[in-house]
Design an enzyme around this catalytic site. Structure first.
Site, PDB file in Angstrom:
ATOM      1  N   PHE A  25      58.840  59.201 -43.605  1.00 19.93           N
ATOM      2  CA  PHE A  25      58.514  58.032 -42.771  1.00 19.93           C
ATOM      3  C   PHE A  25      57.813  56.914 -43.536  1.00 19.93           C
ATOM      4  CE2 PHE A  25      58.284  61.808 -39.953  1.00 19.93           C
ATOM      5  CZ  PHE A  25      59.470  61.569 -39.280  1.00 19.93           C
ATOM      6  N   ASP A  61      51.014  54.586 -51.151  1.00 18.04           N
ATOM      7  CA  ASP A  61      49.654  54.884 -51.596  1.00 18.04           C
ATOM      8  C   ASP A  61      49.002  55.979 -50.750  1.00 18.04           C
ATOM      9  OD1 ASP A  61      49.658  53.081 -53.686  1.00 18.04           O
ATOM     10  OD2 ASP A  61      49.027  51.419 -52.412  1.00 18.04           O
ATOM     11  N   GLU A 120      47.018  61.679 -50.686  1.00 26.75           N
ATOM     12  CA  GLU A 120      47.054  63.098 -50.282  1.00 26.75           C
ATOM     13  C   GLU A 120      47.094  63.994 -51.518  1.00 26.75           C
ATOM     14  OE1 GLU A 120      49.453  64.819 -47.377  1.00 26.75           O
ATOM     15  OE2 GLU A 120      49.542  63.064 -46.071  1.00 26.75           O
ATOM     16  N   ASP A 147      41.402  52.731 -50.424  1.00 21.19           N
ATOM     17  CA  ASP A 147      42.813  52.914 -50.801  1.00 21.19           C
ATOM     18  C   ASP A 147      43.731  52.933 -49.578  1.00 21.19           C
ATOM     19  OD1 ASP A 147      41.927  53.070 -53.374  1.00 21.19           O
ATOM     20  OD2 ASP A 147      42.568  55.122 -53.740  1.00 21.19           O
ATOM     21  N   GLY A 148      43.470  52.039 -48.642  1.00 17.64           N
ATOM     22  CA  GLY A 148      44.355  51.925 -47.491  1.00 17.64           C
ATOM     23  C   GLY A 148      43.970  52.788 -46.307  1.00 17.64           C
ATOM     24  N   GLU A 149      42.858  53.515 -46.385  1.00 16.84           N
ATOM     25  CA  GLU A 149      42.373  54.305 -45.239  1.00 16.84           C
ATOM     26  C   GLU A 149      41.031  53.728 -44.806  1.00 16.84           C
ATOM     27  OE1 GLU A 149      43.727  57.154 -43.704  1.00 16.84           O
ATOM     28  OE2 GLU A 149      45.503  56.643 -44.883  1.00 16.84           O
TER      29      GLU A 149
END
Ligand SMILES: Nc1ncnc2c1ncn2[C@@H]1O[C@H](COP(=O)(O)OP(=O)(O)OP(=O)(O)O)[C@@H](O)[C@H]1O
Ligand SMILES: CCCCCCCCCCCCC/C=C/[C@@H](O)[C@H](CO)NC(C)=O
Ligand SMILES: [Ca+2]
Length: 585
Positions: free
Chosen positions: A135, A192, A197, A536-538
């Site tokens: 996804f 990213d 993860e 980092d995008g979180e």
């Protein structure tokens, strides 16, 4: 004809041209024989960039085609290619079909080339664990892997165990818990978020095995041996771009195949002596936090959501109060304003390896340096448009030189960028300079510091409250205090982040009114008093954090940006290379 076990040479044909081909312990080369020609074509491929050899006339990409003949063999090599905008970081698969004067000679060549490859490829991965996020990005992860990556792995003799993820954090948990015996690396096909993860899985697993606590910010973490590969297939592939120079699945596959190894600094983010997350690219408060939070409400827009949210957040014209404490790195070693560029083979990073891991004895085992004194913390406070910490340049297609153009991938430091409150045009100038070669740090309201650690706290009286229950629930629209009080700017007040969590109805970390305030960003008229951290995008669930840079904690299948790849040298604007940059060393 045969000189010794390493050397082999003979005449061969490529098309109608005759060549003298030579294989030695480092190169496979072929040179045109036609003596009448003034310029004879000559090609030399280092064995380190040799991918494979097949009998017959073979094509691999875009589709495998084999024409079986007794006299032909085909070699596949790394080929540097000109990408868009003068980029030279793009790699493609070079293919040359050779014709021999008989099957015996053909078989000799194939055998010798395979032997040379085996000898030379000792550091190449043989078995990989691959995670595909079906996804991520434009949802093409599976297709990218099947059509571009798998055929090249097969050619190179790499066996891959593939896991198509079914839920978030599956890859991380697999790496943390499952048997990884026999794998030489882990690879993600995604963006990213997927890389993150793998990063968390690999670091966590390594610390578990070393019996170290990840929570204690003072602990020297164990560097990870398992390499990480990134096949870019996300909306944001910033880590790939900043470590390879382009976002291209074939280029990344080739870096994996030839076993490139790029160490990478990692920042651990803690809240009250508990690890919150790791970051390699951006830990950003204010503008970058707000953009990420806003973008979560527009996921349906795909990658465009970041541009849209960037405009909205810019127009909301926010600044936030905070106290920043940082531990400066040694200014003798490098500076974020020294106009250098961290390129493949970077001198600053290799010297850092010796400093970070001094060889304790005559064996080649590296041990981590804990002898250095920590130094003095520096504090500053005020209102900030944004506070950003990046362990690397964070270059990306939008900003080819990145957030901090002279930051290094593996020097054990991060760059702390403080953008103080300023008028909207000033902030726009700062943002715009990310897209040009003009120096974004040469503005009166911007500071940049090279650091080893950073602590951020709210001003006295605004601190976070602690001790709420654990458990997770996504904040829903309607939880907004301003909305209940009729303070919204227009339309329904929507919560902005899928990831900003509450604890079984109770909130975690930040006290209620502040949290509700910022959850109304940016649709309410009342300005929120706190922003969120983009890691980092979180989005992080805490405001008050401590960050520590761990030098060269992980290794990627990459080699850094090759000279000229995806970047422009410092020739424009007021950034001048003074001959000290990596390009000149
Ligand atoms: N099968 C899955 N279903 C749902 N989420 C997943 C799945 N596999 C991975 N994820 C999560 O999806 C997130 C985004 O994935 P990824 O980074 O690959 O794509 P992206 O499009 O670049 O992401 P983003 O849209 O967040 O920028 C990751 O944080 C990952 O944890
Ligand atoms: C007027 C033009 C304005 C253009 C502004 C461009 C600014 C670009 C700065 C690039 C920063 C990149 C930081 C990287 C962030 C990633 O870690 C993260 C995770 O993928 N990405 C996002 C979107 O948060
Ligand atoms: Ca660094």
């Amino acid at each position: 004809m045969e000189i010794d076990s390493e050397w082999f040479e003979s005449d061969l044909w490529v098309g109608k041209e005759q060549y003298r081909a030579v294989l030695n312990e480092l190169y496979f080369s072929w040179t045109e024989i036609d003596k009448k020609k003034r310029e004879r074509k000559s090609v030399s491929v280092p064995l380190s960039e040799f991918i494979g050899v097949e009998e017959g006339r073979v094509e691999i990409l875009p589709q495998r085609k084999v024409e079986e003949t007794e006299r032909h063999f085909t070699v596949f090599t790394v080929k540097r290619s000109r990408g868009g905008r003068g980029s030279t970081g793009l790699w493609t698969v070079g293919r040359t079909q050779f014709c021999c004067n008989g099957q015996d000679l053909r078989d000799h060549w194939v055998r010798h080339l395979r032997t040379a490859l085996r000898k030379h490829g000792a550091s190449r991965p043989r078995r990989l664990l691959v995670f595909i996020n079906p996804f991520g990005g434009k949802q093409r992860g599976r297709q990218i892997y099947q059509s571009l990556v798998a055929p090249l792995f097969e050619l190179a003799g790499i066996s891959a165990h593939v896991v198509v993820t079914e839920k978030a954090n599956q890859a991380r948990d697999h790496i943390l818990k499952k048997d990884l015996t026999g794998f030489d690396g882990v690879v993600c096909v995604g963006g990213d978020g997927m890389f993150s993860e793998l990063l968390h899985g690999v670091i966590g697993r390594t610390q578990q095995e070393a019996g170290l606590s990840e929570h204690d910010p003072a602990v020297t973490l164990q560097p990870c041996n398992l390499h990480i590969g990134i096949i870019p297939a996300g909306s944001t592939d910033c880590v790939c771009f900043a470590t390879v120079g382009v976002n291209d699945p074939v280029t990344s596959t080739l870096h994996i195949i030839i076993g490139d190894s790029q160490p990478l600094d990692v920042c651990s983010v803690h809240h009250l002596n508990k690890l919150v997350r790791y970051s390699v690219s951006l830990v950003g408060y204010g503008f970058y936090g707000d953009v990420l939070a806003e973008s979560e409400r527009h996921r349906w827009m795909g990658p465009l959501r970041y541009d849209y949210s960037g405009c909205l957040v810019y127009l909301s014209n926010r600044s936030y109060a905070g106290m920043v404490h940082f531990l400066p790195a040694d200014p003798q070693l490098s500076s974020p304003r020294d106009n250098t560029r961290c390129l493949s083979g970077c001198r600053v990073c290799s010297e850092s390896t010796e400093r970070l891991f001094p060889q304790s004895d005559s064996s080649s085992q590296y041990s981590q340096d804990s002898s250095q004194s920590e130094g003095e913390w520096v504090s500053t406070e005020g209102r900030f448009r944004c506070v950003s910490l990046t362990c690397m340049s964070s270059s990306c297609p939008r900003s080819p030189l990145g957030l901090s153009p002279s930051a290094h991938l593996a020097d054990g430091t991060g760059d702390l960028i403080l953008v103080r409150d300023t008028h909207p045009l000033g902030f726009l100038t700062y943002l715009h300079r990310h897209t040009t070669t003009e120096d974004q740090f040469d503005l009166p309201f911007v500071e940049v510091h090279r650091v080893k650690a950073v602590r951020f706290s709210l001003p006295p009286g605004e601190e976070e409250s602690e001790g709420e229950e654990e458990g997770e629930k996504v904040m829903e629209g309607g939880d907004c205090k301003a909305e209940q009080e009729g303070e919204r700017g227009g339309g329904a007040c929507r919560s902005i982040s899928r990831q900003y969590l509450t604890s079984g109805g109770k909130q975690r970390g930040i006290n209620n009114h502040k949290k509700r305030d910022f959850l109304c960003v940016p649709c309410c008229s009342r300005a929120p008093s706190v922003s969120v951290w983009n890691c980092d995008g979180e989005i992080l669930p805490y405001t008050e954090i401590l960050c520590r840079v761990h030098g060269q904690l992980v290794r990627l299948f990459a080699r850094g940006i090759e000279d000229g790849a995806g970047t422009r040298p410092f020739t424009g604007g007021n950034r001048k290379c003074k001959g000290r940059c990596v390009l000149h060393t």
